[in-house]
Design a protein around this motif. Structure first.
Motif, PDB file in Angstrom:
ATOM      1  N   GLU A 147      48.548 -33.148  17.658  1.00  0.00           N
ATOM      2  CA  GLU A 147      49.437 -34.260  18.032  1.00  0.00           C
ATOM      3  C   GLU A 147      50.640 -34.337  17.093  1.00  0.00           C
ATOM      4  O   GLU A 147      51.779 -34.529  17.538  1.00  0.00           O
ATOM      5  N   GLU A 148      50.393 -34.183  15.791  1.00  0.00           N
ATOM      6  CA  GLU A 148      51.475 -34.239  14.806  1.00  0.00           C
ATOM      7  C   GLU A 148      52.500 -33.131  15.039  1.00  0.00           C
ATOM      8  O   GLU A 148      53.701 -33.373  15.001  1.00  0.00           O
ATOM      9  N   ARG A 149      52.029 -31.918  15.280  1.00  0.00           N
ATOM     10  CA  ARG A 149      52.991 -30.813  15.459  1.00  0.00           C
ATOM     11  C   ARG A 149      53.746 -30.946  16.775  1.00  0.00           C
ATOM     12  O   ARG A 149      54.906 -30.544  16.868  1.00  0.00           O
ATOM     13  N   GLU A 150      53.118 -31.515  17.810  1.00  0.00           N
ATOM     14  CA  GLU A 150      53.813 -31.731  19.083  1.00  0.00           C
ATOM     15  C   GLU A 150      54.844 -32.854  18.957  1.00  0.00           C
ATOM     16  O   GLU A 150      55.927 -32.763  19.532  1.00  0.00           O
ATOM     17  N   ASP A 151      54.518 -33.900  18.210  1.00  0.00           N
ATOM     18  CA  ASP A 151      55.417 -35.048  18.064  1.00  0.00           C
ATOM     19  C   ASP A 151      56.544 -34.805  17.072  1.00  0.00           C
ATOM     20  O   ASP A 151      57.659 -35.294  17.269  1.00  0.00           O
ATOM     21  N   ASN A 152      56.270 -34.063  15.989  1.00  0.00           N
ATOM     22  CA  ASN A 152      57.238 -33.957  14.890  1.00  0.00           C
ATOM     23  C   ASN A 152      57.619 -32.538  14.502  1.00  0.00           C
ATOM     24  O   ASN A 152      58.268 -32.340  13.483  1.00  0.00           O
ATOM     25  N   ARG A 202      51.097 -34.629   6.425  1.00  0.00           N
ATOM     26  CA  ARG A 202      51.729 -35.527   7.406  1.00  0.00           C
ATOM     27  C   ARG A 202      50.680 -36.131   8.329  1.00  0.00           C
ATOM     28  O   ARG A 202      50.915 -37.159   8.948  1.00  0.00           O
TER      29      ARG A 202
END
Length: 94
Positions: free
Chosen positions: A58-63, A74
């Motif tokens: 989710e973090e890599r897709e969002d940011n 992060r």
């Protein structure tokens, strides 16, 4: 007495062989690319279970992609100690 020493020596050799074999296995495993790996693969990293694996994705897709292993902090629940435990098992490539 002599039988006890033989048993102790055998147990020591067995323990050493297990330790050495785990080192050899660890060297044969390729690092996991946190920018492309799926949740199942990410969950194999030390300290990362299914929920943190999903959070990494989710973090890599969002940011965006992770630039280095330290960027994993992060993700909520992943701190410097966790990153240090898995640093040699993480690859960061796009």
């Amino acid at each position: 007495m002599q039988t006890t020493l033989k048993g102790l020596f055998a147990a020591l050799l067995f323990s050493l062989s297990l330790g050495i074999s785990s080192l050899v296995l660890a060297q044969d495993i390729a690092p996991i690319n946190v920018n492309t790996a799926d949740a199942e693969l990410l969950a194999e990293l030390p300290g990362i279970g299914p929920s943190r694996a999903a959070a990494i994705i989710e973090e890599r897709e969002d940011n965006g992609a992770f630039a280095d292993a330290d960027d994993l902090t992060r993700v909520s629940g992943i701190g410097p100690a966790t990153v240090n435990r898995m640093r040699d098992q993480v690859a960061v490539e796009e």
